[in-house]
Write a protein that holds these residues in place. Sequence first.
Motif, short mmCIF file in Angstrom:
data_model
loop_
_atom_site.label_atom_id
_atom_site.label_comp_id
_atom_site.label_asym_id
_atom_site.label_seq_id
_atom_site.Cartn_x
_atom_site.Cartn_y
_atom_site.Cartn_z
N ILE A 62 55.47 10.34 14.92
CA ILE A 62 55.08 11.50 14.12
C ILE A 62 55.06 12.73 15.02
O ILE A 62 55.14 12.64 16.22
CB ILE A 62 53.69 11.30 13.47
N ARG A 63 54.93 13.90 14.42
CA ARG A 63 54.83 15.14 15.18
C ARG A 63 53.36 15.40 15.47
O ARG A 63 52.49 15.09 14.66
CB ARG A 63 55.42 16.30 14.38
N LEU A 64 53.09 16.03 16.58
CA LEU A 64 51.71 16.34 16.95
C LEU A 64 51.01 17.19 15.90
O LEU A 64 49.83 17.04 15.64
CB LEU A 64 51.66 17.05 18.30
N GLY A 65 51.75 18.09 15.28
CA GLY A 65 51.17 18.99 14.29
C GLY A 65 50.63 18.29 13.07
O GLY A 65 49.75 18.80 12.39
N SER A 66 51.13 17.11 12.76
CA SER A 66 50.68 16.39 11.57
C SER A 66 49.64 15.31 11.88
O SER A 66 49.11 14.70 10.97
CB SER A 66 51.87 15.77 10.84
N ALA A 67 49.34 15.10 13.14
CA ALA A 67 48.35 14.08 13.52
C ALA A 67 46.94 14.60 13.28
O ALA A 67 46.64 15.75 13.55
CB ALA A 67 48.53 13.71 14.99
N ARG A 68 46.08 13.74 12.75
CA ARG A 68 44.66 14.10 12.57
C ARG A 68 43.89 14.00 13.89
O ARG A 68 42.97 14.75 14.13
CB ARG A 68 44.01 13.17 11.56
N LEU A 124 43.76 22.60 28.59
CA LEU A 124 42.67 22.90 27.67
C LEU A 124 43.02 24.04 26.71
O LEU A 124 42.48 24.10 25.60
CB LEU A 124 41.38 23.15 28.43
N GLN A 125 43.94 24.92 27.08
CA GLN A 125 44.44 25.91 26.12
C GLN A 125 45.16 25.20 24.97
O GLN A 125 45.00 25.58 23.81
CB GLN A 125 45.37 26.90 26.82
N ASP A 126 45.92 24.16 25.32
CA ASP A 126 46.57 23.36 24.28
C ASP A 126 45.54 22.67 23.39
O ASP A 126 45.67 22.64 22.17
CB ASP A 126 47.50 22.31 24.90
N VAL A 127 44.50 22.12 24.01
CA VAL A 127 43.45 21.45 23.26
C VAL A 127 42.77 22.41 22.29
O VAL A 127 42.51 22.07 21.13
CB VAL A 127 42.42 20.79 24.21
N VAL A 128 42.51 23.63 22.73
CA VAL A 128 41.90 24.64 21.86
C VAL A 128 42.80 24.91 20.65
O VAL A 128 42.31 25.02 19.51
CB VAL A 128 41.61 25.95 22.65
N ARG A 129 44.11 24.98 20.86
CA ARG A 129 45.03 25.18 19.73
C ARG A 129 44.97 24.02 18.75
O ARG A 129 44.99 24.21 17.53
CB ARG A 129 46.46 25.37 20.24
N PHE A 130 44.88 22.79 19.27
CA PHE A 130 44.78 21.62 18.39
C PHE A 130 43.51 21.68 17.56
O PHE A 130 43.51 21.41 16.36
CB PHE A 130 44.85 20.32 19.18
N PHE A 131 42.37 22.02 18.21
CA PHE A 131 41.11 22.16 17.48
C PHE A 131 41.21 23.22 16.40
O PHE A 131 40.72 23.05 15.29
CB PHE A 131 39.96 22.53 18.43
N ALA A 132 41.87 24.34 16.72
CA ALA A 132 42.01 25.43 15.75
C ALA A 132 42.81 24.99 14.52
O ALA A 132 42.61 25.52 13.43
CB ALA A 132 42.68 26.64 16.41
N ARG A 133 43.69 24.01 14.70
CA ARG A 133 44.45 23.47 13.57
C ARG A 133 43.68 22.38 12.84
O ARG A 133 44.19 21.77 11.91
CB ARG A 133 45.78 22.87 14.06
N GLY A 134 42.45 22.11 13.28
CA GLY A 134 41.63 21.10 12.62
C GLY A 134 41.85 19.69 13.12
O GLY A 134 41.43 18.74 12.48
#
Length: 110
Positions: A18-24, A52-62
Amino acid sequence: MSSLPVQQHSAAAPTSSIRLGSARRLIVKIGSALIGDPETGEIRGSWLETLLQDVVRFFARGQQVIIVTSGAVAVGSSHFNHLDRSLRVEEKQTAGAIDQVQLMRAYDRV
């Protein structure tokens, strides 16, 4: 980082890409070779900041992000550089105990 494929593992479903963007939920394993500078034994702060900048982006996407990290033994082993042999198990355990706190502080600072 968000364009990388990831493997989703589930007991109920076969493994699929799967793509990272669609993972919960994302589980990020950080090994000793990434967290510690091999020459100095220091924690690679600038690399950690980028992660951790990447992690913040993932959190922002829920998305939920779980970080599994090693590196305390590798970083702590720099305290034993004067030895001309491989570290014994108890020395590796001591190195890990010494620098587990340093590693967690680095995450906290970033």
